[in-house]
Design a protein around this motif. Structure first.
Motif, PDB file in Angstrom:
ATOM      1  N   LYS A  49      25.486 -23.691  28.156  1.00 29.55           N
ATOM      2  CA  LYS A  49      24.703 -24.906  28.387  1.00 29.55           C
ATOM      3  C   LYS A  49      23.281 -24.776  27.851  1.00 29.55           C
ATOM      4  N   THR A  50      22.697 -23.607  27.982  1.00 33.00           N
ATOM      5  CA  THR A  50      21.326 -23.430  27.493  1.00 33.00           C
ATOM      6  C   THR A  50      21.285 -23.493  25.973  1.00 33.00           C
ATOM      7  N   ASP A  51      22.304 -22.984  25.312  1.00 31.21           N
ATOM      8  CA  ASP A  51      22.348 -23.069  23.855  1.00 31.21           C
ATOM      9  C   ASP A  51      22.485 -24.516  23.401  1.00 31.21           C
ATOM     10  N   ILE A  52      23.314 -25.271  24.097  1.00 28.36           N
ATOM     11  CA  ILE A  52      23.479 -26.689  23.763  1.00 28.36           C
ATOM     12  C   ILE A  52      22.182 -27.444  24.020  1.00 28.36           C
ATOM     13  N   ALA A  53      21.516 -27.138  25.126  1.00 32.44           N
ATOM     14  CA  ALA A  53      20.236 -27.788  25.428  1.00 32.44           C
ATOM     15  C   ALA A  53      19.195 -27.454  24.365  1.00 32.44           C
ATOM     16  N   THR A  54      19.212 -26.234  23.850  1.00 30.63           N
ATOM     17  CA  THR A  54      18.282 -25.842  22.796  1.00 30.63           C
ATOM     18  C   THR A  54      18.531 -26.655  21.541  1.00 30.63           C
ATOM     19  N   ILE A  55      19.772 -26.860  21.189  1.00 32.94           N
ATOM     20  CA  ILE A  55      20.100 -27.663  20.008  1.00 32.94           C
ATOM     21  C   ILE A  55      19.659 -29.115  20.204  1.00 32.94           C
ATOM     22  N   ILE A  56      19.821 -29.634  21.407  1.00 34.06           N
ATOM     23  CA  ILE A  56      19.385 -31.004  21.693  1.00 34.06           C
ATOM     24  C   ILE A  56      17.868 -31.115  21.590  1.00 34.06           C
ATOM     25  N   ILE A  57      17.147 -30.132  22.125  1.00 31.03           N
ATOM     26  CA  ILE A  57      15.682 -30.133  22.038  1.00 31.03           C
ATOM     27  C   ILE A  57      15.240 -30.074  20.582  1.00 31.03           C
ATOM     28  N   LEU A  58      15.909 -29.258  19.775  1.00 28.08           N
ATOM     29  CA  LEU A  58      15.586 -29.169  18.351  1.00 28.08           C
ATOM     30  C   LEU A  58      15.832 -30.503  17.659  1.00 28.08           C
ATOM     31  N   SER A  59      16.900 -31.199  18.021  1.00 28.35           N
ATOM     32  CA  SER A  59      17.201 -32.511  17.433  1.00 28.35           C
ATOM     33  C   SER A  59      16.145 -33.536  17.799  1.00 28.35           C
ATOM     34  N   ILE A  60      15.725 -33.539  19.046  1.00 28.26           N
ATOM     35  CA  ILE A  60      14.692 -34.480  19.480  1.00 28.26           C
ATOM     36  C   ILE A  60      13.382 -34.201  18.755  1.00 28.26           C
TER      37      ILE A  60
END
Length: 79
Positions: A49-60
């Motif tokens: 989940k933290t890796d997915i959240a990191t990718i989402i933060i990078l996208s934003i």
């Protein structure tokens, strides 16, 4: 390390309230700090989940940069 980067971004926003370009850069620095914190926490929590959240933060952060550049270009063209 991530918290320090976020604090640098907050200080930058407080000091540059009237310059939109610098504010966008400081917000981008804060996003990088959030991403850095998530990367630091990821091995400790050991969840995907933290890796997915990191990718989402990078996208934003990337989206925000694109919008900011569009605003800057349109402002320059109007002058």
């Amino acid at each position: 390390m991530g918290i320090k980067i976020i604090i640098i971004g907050i200080i930058g926003i407080i000091k540059n309230r009237w310059n939109w370009i610098k504010m966008i850069m400081c917000i981008e620095i804060m996003w990088i700090g959030c991403m850095w914190s998530m990367i630091e926490i990821s091995p400790i929590i050991d969840e995907i989940k933290t890796d997915i959240a990191t990718i989402i933060i990078l996208s934003i952060g990337g989206t925000e940069t694109g919008i900011g550049l569009g605003i800057i270009i349109s402002t320059i063209r109007q002058k």
